[in-house]
Design a protein around this motif. Structure first.
Motif, short mmCIF file in Angstrom:
data_model
loop_
_atom_site.label_atom_id
_atom_site.label_comp_id
_atom_site.label_asym_id
_atom_site.label_seq_id
_atom_site.Cartn_x
_atom_site.Cartn_y
_atom_site.Cartn_z
N LEU A 82 0.85 -1.19 0.00
CA LEU A 82 0.00 0.00 0.00
C LEU A 82 0.89 1.24 0.00
O LEU A 82 1.72 1.41 0.89
N PHE A 97 -3.93 3.67 10.44
CA PHE A 97 -3.72 2.96 9.17
C PHE A 97 -2.39 2.20 9.18
O PHE A 97 -2.33 1.00 8.91
N TYR A 98 -1.30 2.90 9.50
CA TYR A 98 0.02 2.29 9.40
C TYR A 98 0.22 1.17 10.42
O TYR A 98 0.89 0.17 10.14
N ALA A 138 3.45 -1.18 3.85
CA ALA A 138 3.07 0.17 3.42
C ALA A 138 4.34 0.99 3.19
O ALA A 138 5.30 0.89 3.97
N SER A 173 -6.85 1.85 -0.41
CA SER A 173 -5.83 1.16 0.38
C SER A 173 -6.39 0.63 1.70
O SER A 173 -6.02 -0.45 2.16
N HIS A 174 -7.30 1.39 2.31
CA HIS A 174 -7.97 0.89 3.52
C HIS A 174 -8.76 -0.38 3.20
O HIS A 174 -8.72 -1.36 3.98
N CYS A 187 -0.76 -2.30 9.38
CA CYS A 187 0.12 -2.98 8.42
C CYS A 187 1.17 -3.79 9.18
O CYS A 187 1.39 -3.58 10.37
N LEU A 216 -3.58 8.46 10.25
CA LEU A 216 -2.40 7.80 9.68
C LEU A 216 -1.85 6.75 10.63
O LEU A 216 -1.45 5.65 10.22
N SER A 244 -0.39 4.55 -0.49
CA SER A 244 -1.11 5.78 -0.15
C SER A 244 -2.26 5.44 0.79
O SER A 244 -3.00 4.50 0.53
N PRO A 245 -2.42 6.18 1.87
CA PRO A 245 -3.46 5.84 2.86
C PRO A 245 -4.84 6.32 2.45
O PRO A 245 -5.52 7.04 3.20
N ASP A 246 -5.28 5.94 1.26
CA ASP A 246 -6.58 6.39 0.76
C ASP A 246 -7.65 5.33 0.98
O ASP A 246 -7.39 4.28 1.58
#
Length: 395
Positions: free
Chosen positions: A97, A149-150, A120, A104-105, A153, A146, A99-101
């Motif tokens: 991934l 999200f990260y 990521a 990607s989610h 991963c 962010l 980009s945290p868009d």
């Protein structure tokens, strides 16, 4: 596990429709992986006339134009049934991934549901963007999003040690590897300097051109660049301004840089010639995680004056290859740029040192780091699955 065993599903918010440093790095990565017989499938928004041809197989994600006057970018809206079927047929053993868009989610959830490891890559300082659009109050919220999200991963890769340090400090993850950037020395070299091209723009052979290179968008620090030039003019420092690039904020930049030379968008050999034909590279941006343009300027033999922020602080050796200045301090930037405009020996010394350092950045060795990280994550996941299977049998 070998690189040739990899089946990578790579998600990008912009793989090739608008050219930028992030997608140039991703396309080089895919080329390197394909050259080592890995299988890669890229999922990204597409347009009818992209900036360049994609490397590898590209699957179009559903998307809409980005708001806030940035319609040149596409915003992926998620993974529809067709994309999910494509993923199932491809059967990736790792998901990347970039980009945290929204897409990607969704891809992250898909990978978790299928017990596939997730890597990521961090390409820009998204949390800093709101401050350039008068919405700085949103920055803490962006940081929290962010972080969530990260941390879902399995690992991250980032392009500079300074960015890794920032990510660790913000608690984004505790498994972060260095995926640096390389420079194409057939394009970027001091030997590409073209005096005739300079003259065609009205630049005299002995005039010093302070260069901006990049997309003309406010988050690149255009306001600080313009104010620094005002400071140089107040100090009566002899110089010219050379802007290489284009973008939605070009009108604003032209209005605030009277007398500036706008060379427009360049790519390939023409970009190398234009950059090498400058004299001092000035990069006030704080949004880069690496700063490809900084490395390219160094390869062209230009001393670099940059914000002492992520990216540049890992590239520029202060007082040796250029100067690092506190972000946003236009007076300090002018103070740092001034001596390069009046001292040719200093300019040559620091530019030559930067060009020598740029030779350390080899694309092949750099991209192997990502391949090795993929393999590690897959092997770790398989070991965990075996251990869980053994515990289940024992129970």
């Amino acid at each position: 596990m070998q690189t040739s065993d990899l089946r990578i599903a790579l998600f990008s918010g912009n793989y090739n429709y608008t050219r930028d440093g992030a997608n140039q790095a991703l396309n080089r990565l895919v080329a390197s992986l394909l050259g080592r017989n890995a299988q890669v499938r890229v999922y990204s928004p597409t347009v009818a006339e992209p900036a360049f041809e994609p490397t590898g197989d590209l699957v179009s994600l559903p998307s809409v134009g980005f708001p806030f006057g940035r319609g040149e970018y596409r915003f992926p809206t998620g993974l529809n049934a067709k994309i999910r079927r494509d993923l199932s047929r491809f059967q990736p053993n790792v998901v990347h991934l970039s980009s945290p868009d929204v897409a990607s989610h969704a891809a992250l959830r898909w990978a978790q549901d299928h017990d596939i490891p997730i890597l990521a890559s961090v390409h820009t300082r998204f949390e800093t963007y709101p401050r350039y659009y008068k919405m700085g109050f949103l920055e803490p919220l962006v940081v929290r999003l962010l972080r969530r999200f990260y941390n879902r991963c399995d690992a991250l890769v980032a392009p500079s040690q300074s960015m890794i340090d920032e990510l660790l400090a913000m608690d984004m993850h505790d498994d972060i590897s260095l995926w640096s950037r390389g420079v194409d020395r057939t394009v970027f070299s001091s030997e590409k300097r073209d005096l005739e091209w300079r003259r065609s723009l009205g630049l005299g052979d002995d005039e010093v051109a302070v260069v901006f290179l990049g997309r003309l968008v406010m988050e690149k620090g255009l306001d600080v660049f313009a104010e620094t030039i005002v400071q140089l003019r107040k100090r009566q420092v002899p110089h010219k301004v050379l802007v290489i690039g284009d973008g939605p904020a070009r009108g604003w930049f032209e209005d605030n840089l009277p007398g500036g030379i706008f060379a427009g968008f360049k790519t390939g050999a023409k970009l190398g010639e234009a950059l090498a034909s400058g004299d001092v590279f000035f990069n006030p941006s704080i949004t880069e995680t690496f700063g490809n343009v900084t490395l390219e300027a160094m390869a062209c033999g230009l001393p670099v004056v940059a914000a002492g922020a992520t990216g540049a602080s890992s590239l520029v050796n202060d007082g040796v290859t250029g100067r690092l200045v506190p972000p946003g301090d236009s007076a300090a930037f002018a103070e740092a740029i001034g001596p390069y405009c009046t001292d040719p020996a200093l300019r040559m010394s620091h530019g030559g040192a930067g060009e020598a350092r740029s030779r350390e950045y080899s694309w092949e060795a750099i991209n192997q780091v990502v391949a090795d990280t993929y393999c590690r994550l897959i092997e770790d996941r398989r070991a965990l699955q075996r251990a869980e299977a053994g515990e289940a049998e024992a129970a």
